[in-house]
Write a protein that holds these residues in place. Sequence first.
Motif, short mmCIF file in Angstrom:
data_model
loop_
_atom_site.label_atom_id
_atom_site.label_comp_id
_atom_site.label_asym_id
_atom_site.label_seq_id
_atom_site.Cartn_x
_atom_site.Cartn_y
_atom_site.Cartn_z
N LYS A 209 1.14 -1.24 -0.52
CA LYS A 209 0.17 -0.28 0.23
C LYS A 209 0.39 1.03 0.28
CE LYS A 209 -3.99 -1.96 2.58
NZ LYS A 209 -4.73 -1.94 3.34
N ALA A 210 1.86 1.49 0.37
CA ALA A 210 2.87 2.30 1.09
C ALA A 210 3.83 2.38 -0.58
CB ALA A 210 3.64 2.50 2.10
N VAL A 211 4.47 1.35 -1.08
CA VAL A 211 5.30 1.44 -2.53
C VAL A 211 4.89 0.32 -3.10
CG1 VAL A 211 7.42 0.98 -3.63
CG2 VAL A 211 7.16 1.93 -0.60
N PRO A 212 3.48 0.41 -3.96
CA PRO A 212 2.83 -0.71 -4.70
C PRO A 212 3.82 -1.23 -5.81
CG PRO A 212 1.94 1.43 -5.74
CD PRO A 212 2.12 1.63 -4.10
N GLN A 213 5.13 -0.16 -5.76
CA GLN A 213 6.03 -0.97 -6.86
C GLN A 213 6.43 -1.86 -6.25
OE1 GLN A 213 5.53 2.41 -5.59
NE2 GLN A 213 5.21 4.02 -7.70
N MET A 214 6.70 -2.19 -5.01
CA MET A 214 7.47 -3.14 -5.08
C MET A 214 6.87 -4.30 -4.26
SD MET A 214 10.51 -2.16 -5.19
CE MET A 214 10.23 -1.51 -6.45
#
Length: 305
Positions: A55-60
């Motif tokens: 949720k914080a860093v969707p790319q990861m």
Amino acid sequence: MKKLPGSIKVCEVGPRDGLQNEKELLTVEKKIELIEAAADAGVSVIEVGSFVSPKAVPQMAATDQVAQKMHKKKGVEYRALIFNMQGLKRAEAAGIDKAKITVSASRSHCLRNMNKTPEEAVQSFAEIADYAVQKKISLSGAVSTAFGCSIDGAVPLEQVIAIIVQIRKLGIREISLSDTTGMANPLQVYKYGTEVKKLFPDIDWVLHFHNTRGMGLANVLAGLMAGITTYDACFAGLGGCPFAPGASGNIATEDLINMAEEMGIATGIDLEKYIALGHKVEDYIGGARSSSILRAGRCCDIMKK
């Protein structure tokens, strides 16, 4: 000019620090393709992603799958960024045996990035360090915003040293000084680099620069003159920090390799392969970023025409 080293180690952080700030979400297959191409070109350290909240860093979000499915080349170190015990256990389950923790020297950046003060952040890693020892997982550390913060402004060396002391108490012997917001300048880098090497001779030092204000490679040169020989860089110059306003791309790996080669400093990396990798990255993310070599080519190529 102080004598420069004969060789340097380059750590590719593109799969994590590069892609985490891109709007284009790459598939697991494309991420693996980029990681394997970097290893094939000769990079000896690759940061494959981070085990953080999707949720914080969707790319990861797919780092687990990337780590499990990628082919690991012998002699290459594959590491990942973590923030808590859950992240470390995810890394362990995915077959990653090198994890990196990071603590911001800037109070405001640390609160925004981790919802903790720098002191609280380091304390929260004590349990992680104990678990890593038990499970034989290597830990490295990073001091982010080590040279300046876009929220708090200048970060004094004393503030950076205080964080280093705490990280070192965890048993960590590899630490990166990270210019998260691209505010470092060469004189500052030389001063900080020479001082930490003198105070902590048992630490393996890494420098991590962003090229926000065009001083990335100049800062590398200052770091080399300070005697530091390991550098993070990112394919095609991607990157930035979701929690640092105004932070732009990392120094481009192919630019760093080219500068080192032009100066007679060995990297062990095939620059032609890396240029091809950089162009592929740009194709995948939909446009050029900040790599000079991808735009202009090598000097030797120009002279052949």
